[in-house]
Design a protein around this motif. Structure first.
Motif, PDB file in Angstrom:
ATOM      1  N   MET A   1       0.859  -1.191   0.000  1.00  0.00           N
ATOM      2  CA  MET A   1       0.000   0.000   0.000  1.00  0.00           C
ATOM      3  C   MET A   1       0.892   1.237   0.000  1.00  0.00           C
ATOM      4  SD  MET A   1      -3.323   0.835   2.356  1.00  0.00           S
ATOM      5  CE  MET A   1      -2.471   0.805   3.926  1.00  0.00           C
ATOM      6  N   ASN A  40      -3.274   0.791  -3.829  1.00  0.00           N
ATOM      7  CA  ASN A  40      -4.353  -0.203  -3.880  1.00  0.00           C
ATOM      8  C   ASN A  40      -5.733   0.437  -3.920  1.00  0.00           C
ATOM      9  OD1 ASN A  40      -4.236   0.746  -1.276  1.00  0.00           O
ATOM     10  ND2 ASN A  40      -4.513  -1.248  -0.295  1.00  0.00           N
ATOM     11  N   ILE A  42      -7.177   2.785  -2.049  1.00  0.00           N
ATOM     12  CA  ILE A  42      -7.823   3.269  -0.820  1.00  0.00           C
ATOM     13  C   ILE A  42      -7.513   4.746  -0.634  1.00  0.00           C
ATOM     14  CG2 ILE A  42      -8.028   2.966   1.666  1.00  0.00           C
ATOM     15  CD1 ILE A  42      -7.132   0.113   1.369  1.00  0.00           C
ATOM     16  N   THR A  79       2.133  -0.096   4.911  1.00  0.00           N
ATOM     17  CA  THR A  79       2.151  -1.273   5.785  1.00  0.00           C
ATOM     18  C   THR A  79       3.296  -1.173   6.804  1.00  0.00           C
ATOM     19  OG1 THR A  79       3.440  -2.542   4.187  1.00  0.00           O
ATOM     20  CG2 THR A  79       1.044  -2.754   4.084  1.00  0.00           C
ATOM     21  N   TRP A 110      -5.109   3.191   7.259  1.00  0.00           N
ATOM     22  CA  TRP A 110      -4.682   1.957   7.907  1.00  0.00           C
ATOM     23  C   TRP A 110      -5.873   1.151   8.418  1.00  0.00           C
ATOM     24  CZ3 TRP A 110      -0.922  -1.124   7.539  1.00  0.00           C
ATOM     25  CH2 TRP A 110      -0.597  -2.041   8.534  1.00  0.00           C
ATOM     26  N   HIS A 113      -7.623  -0.344   5.482  1.00  0.00           N
ATOM     27  CA  HIS A 113      -6.834  -1.483   5.000  1.00  0.00           C
ATOM     28  C   HIS A 113      -7.130  -2.735   5.823  1.00  0.00           C
ATOM     29  CE1 HIS A 113      -3.445  -3.782   3.485  1.00  0.00           C
ATOM     30  NE2 HIS A 113      -2.948  -3.897   4.710  1.00  0.00           N
TER      31      HIS A 113
END
Length: 363
Positions: A1, A40, A42, A79, A110, A113
């Motif tokens: 990410m 990704n 987001i 991450t 986060w 995710h």
């Protein structure tokens, strides 16, 4: 990410009526809103409320600081969550509101995710919190009395009175508000750094002698006067709250070490975001000092982040997160909802914010 892009914009929201503070009158809420885009797909959202007389930050300085932060964290892998936060914090000194905006967006990313609401990611102690209602200081006492009475009719069980201009009129305002509202409603007094230590002790003792049922007095003296704060705490029975005296964890350590307060008011815009707020909370909790969560004149983005933090912890008293009640329009779709004086946390991942109407891109 991977962080691919960071965009900064503003929202301007008119207020139902002028929001009066010791430092001025506000007819609009202007807020800087950050959007962080990842590889990704987001999207993370955060915001900062300029408060130059409190944090020393204007809209321009916040935007400039976020631009600098963006240059340092673009391309990083989210991450490696703690590493990203460390880079953000160390790439620029101060600028706490700007850091809070970026950090809120990172926490939003986060928790999205991981597929959990932010309040659960942070601890999940409660799914809702209770807020007080702020009564603005007014030269016309009847306006304050009427506002307090109306707040209790709307179900508010805690009233926070803004004072700090004149010690004699301040006492009269508290006394008449107490007479006008039901006895079970708690009164909180915010001195707004307006008194000397001896004045504050004299005023608080008068309120105690009349049994005005004051829950606490917040920041009665200048922010720098920690010894004055302790003098007041040691000479009255009413709980004393440190607000402007505590920005980040170093100031929190000092007031805790000096036993200068009974409570600490944590604001994300003051301390630089959720991680620093957690540091303050943990120190206070360790030493048996309870915390509350406050805010600037913030939209539902900042309020949702602050409420998520408050709801996640067990050693919190009722929050002071009522500012969006003053908005004539709510441009934020999603986030917290209000049921009377209770703030309900969203169960969607992250902040639960779906759309920001009227967002105007700056850079």
């Amino acid at each position: 990410m991977i962080i691919e892009d960071i965009k900064v914009g503003r929202i301007t929201v008119p207020l139902k009526k002028p929001f009066k503070t010791k430092h001025g009158v506000y007819n609009f809420s202007n807020e800087v809103v950050v959007k962080i885009y990842t590889s990704n797909g987001i999207l993370g959202i955060g915001s900062a409320a300029p408060a130059p007389r409190v944090t020393g930050e204007t809209e321009s300085s916040i935007v400039g600081a976020i631009k600098h932060i963006a240059e340092n964290i673009k391309g990083l892998d989210l991450t490696c969550f703690q590493y990203v936060l460390k880079v953000m914090d160390e790439c620029i000194r101060g600028n706490n509101s700007a850091k809070a905006a970026v950090e809120i967006a990172i926490y939003d990313l986060w928790s999205k995710h991981l597929g959990v609401p932010l309040y659960k990611l942070l601890g999940g102690f409660n799914s809702s919190i209770v807020t007080d209602m702020t009564i603005m200081d007014d030269a016309k006492m009847e306006n304050m009395v009427n506002a307090a009475y109306e707040a209790t009719r709307e179900g508010y069980t805690h009233i926070k009175i803004k004072l700090g201009n004149n010690i004699d009129s301040d006492f009269e305002k508290v006394k008449f508000i107490r007479r006008a509202i039901p006895k079970g409603v708690k009164i909180r007094v915010d001195g707004n750094q307006g008194w000397t230590p001896k004045e504050a002790v004299r005023l608080i003792k008068k309120m105690e002698q009349l049994d005005l049922d004051i829950e606490f007095v917040e920041q009665p003296v200048k922010a720098w006067d920690v010894q004055g704060l302790r003098f007041i705490k040691d000479n009255v029975d009413t709980m004393i709250v440190a607000d402007e005296s505590v920005f980040g964890s170093p100031e929190a350590f000092r007031v805790i070490q000096d036993r200068a307060c009974d409570l600490i008011n944590i604001k994300l815009m003051k301390c630089g975001g959720i991680q620093n707020a957690t540091k303050i909370y943990n120190m206070a909790d360790t030493m048996g000092i309870r915390c509350m969560v406050g805010c600037m004149l913030e939209s539902k983005i900042g309020i949702t982040a602050a409420a998520s933090f408050a709801a996640s912890k067990g050693n919190m008293i009722i929050a002071d997160l009522d500012t969006i009640i003053y908005f004539a329009d709510d441009p934020i779709v999603g986030g917290v909802t209000f049921e009377g004086n209770r703030i309900m946390l969203p169960e969607e991942p992250g902040l639960g914010i779906k759309e920001i109407r009227g967002w105007e891109e700056i850079l």
